[in-house]
Design an enzyme around this catalytic site. Structure first.
Site, PDB file in Angstrom:
ATOM      1  N   HIS A 172      46.644  35.874  35.138  1.00 44.65           N
ATOM      2  CA  HIS A 172      46.502  36.610  36.393  1.00 44.65           C
ATOM      3  C   HIS A 172      46.240  38.054  36.047  1.00 44.65           C
ATOM      4  O   HIS A 172      46.961  38.648  35.247  1.00 44.65           O
ATOM      5  CB  HIS A 172      47.786  36.516  37.231  1.00 44.65           C
ATOM      6  N   CYS A 173      45.218  38.608  36.615  1.00 48.92           N
ATOM      7  CA  CYS A 173      44.886  39.994  36.337  1.00 48.92           C
ATOM      8  C   CYS A 173      45.721  40.907  37.251  1.00 48.92           C
ATOM      9  O   CYS A 173      45.667  40.758  38.466  1.00 48.92           O
ATOM     10  CB  CYS A 173      43.397  40.235  36.585  1.00 48.92           C
ATOM     11  N   PRO A 174      46.484  41.841  36.697  1.00 48.98           N
ATOM     12  CA  PRO A 174      47.326  42.700  37.548  1.00 48.98           C
ATOM     13  C   PRO A 174      46.502  43.609  38.459  1.00 48.98           C
ATOM     14  O   PRO A 174      46.997  44.045  39.494  1.00 48.98           O
ATOM     15  CB  PRO A 174      48.142  43.516  36.547  1.00 48.98           C
TER      16      PRO A 174
END
Length: 154
Positions: free
Chosen positions: A149-151
């Site tokens: 998951h990309c922050p």
């Protein structure tokens, strides 16, 4: 209508997506708009992206007004910022490929398995876990072909 889902569209049948959805934020199947409200750091990062790109577009526009750069370049930069923010919004509010709770393994997958092989179940969701899917601890759902998951996207 039954759609085949998964990395190659051949691992499970999705009966849920034919049902009506509500306009609510969340990561559950009942939510119409994907938004991980439990990831506060991701939400802060996403807001920072919008603020910084908005600030840079305003700064470039002011530079063009004062004659610091040609107006054409300011228009191009602002258009690119708008496209970047639209792409960011679409990525933020789009389901990353979560496996529905009602996912049922395709019959062809069951037939390919030998007698000693079994279909895997997610220990967290207690649902069918297609090949290459992983349970995400951030959104508490199984995601097909999840790498991370990309922050910045929440």
């Amino acid at each position: 209508m039954h759609r085949e889902e998964g990395p190659d569209g051949r691992y499970y049948r999705d009966d849920f997506n034919d049902q009506a959805w509500s306009c609510a934020l969340g990561t559950g199947e009942e939510h119409g708009i994907w938004m991980n409200t439990m990831d506060q750091a991701g939400t802060i990062m996403a807001v920072m992206v919008w603020l910084l790109l908005g600030y840079s577009a305003v700064t470039i526009t002011m530079l063009a007004k004062t004659g610091g750069i040609p107006p054409f370049l300011a228009m191009m930069y602002t258009a690119l910022c708008c496209m970047a923010l639209a792409s960011h919004a679409k990525t933020t509010f789009t389901d990353p490929g979560s496996v529905p709770q009602s996912a049922v393994p395709m019959e062809s997958v069951r037939r390919k398995l030998g007698p000693d092989q079994t279909l895997t179940m997610c220990s967290q969701c207690q649902t069918f876990k297609p090949p290459f899917s992983h349970h995400c601890r951030i959104c508490n759902r199984c995601i097909s072909r999840m790498d991370h998951h990309c922050p910045w996207m929440n």
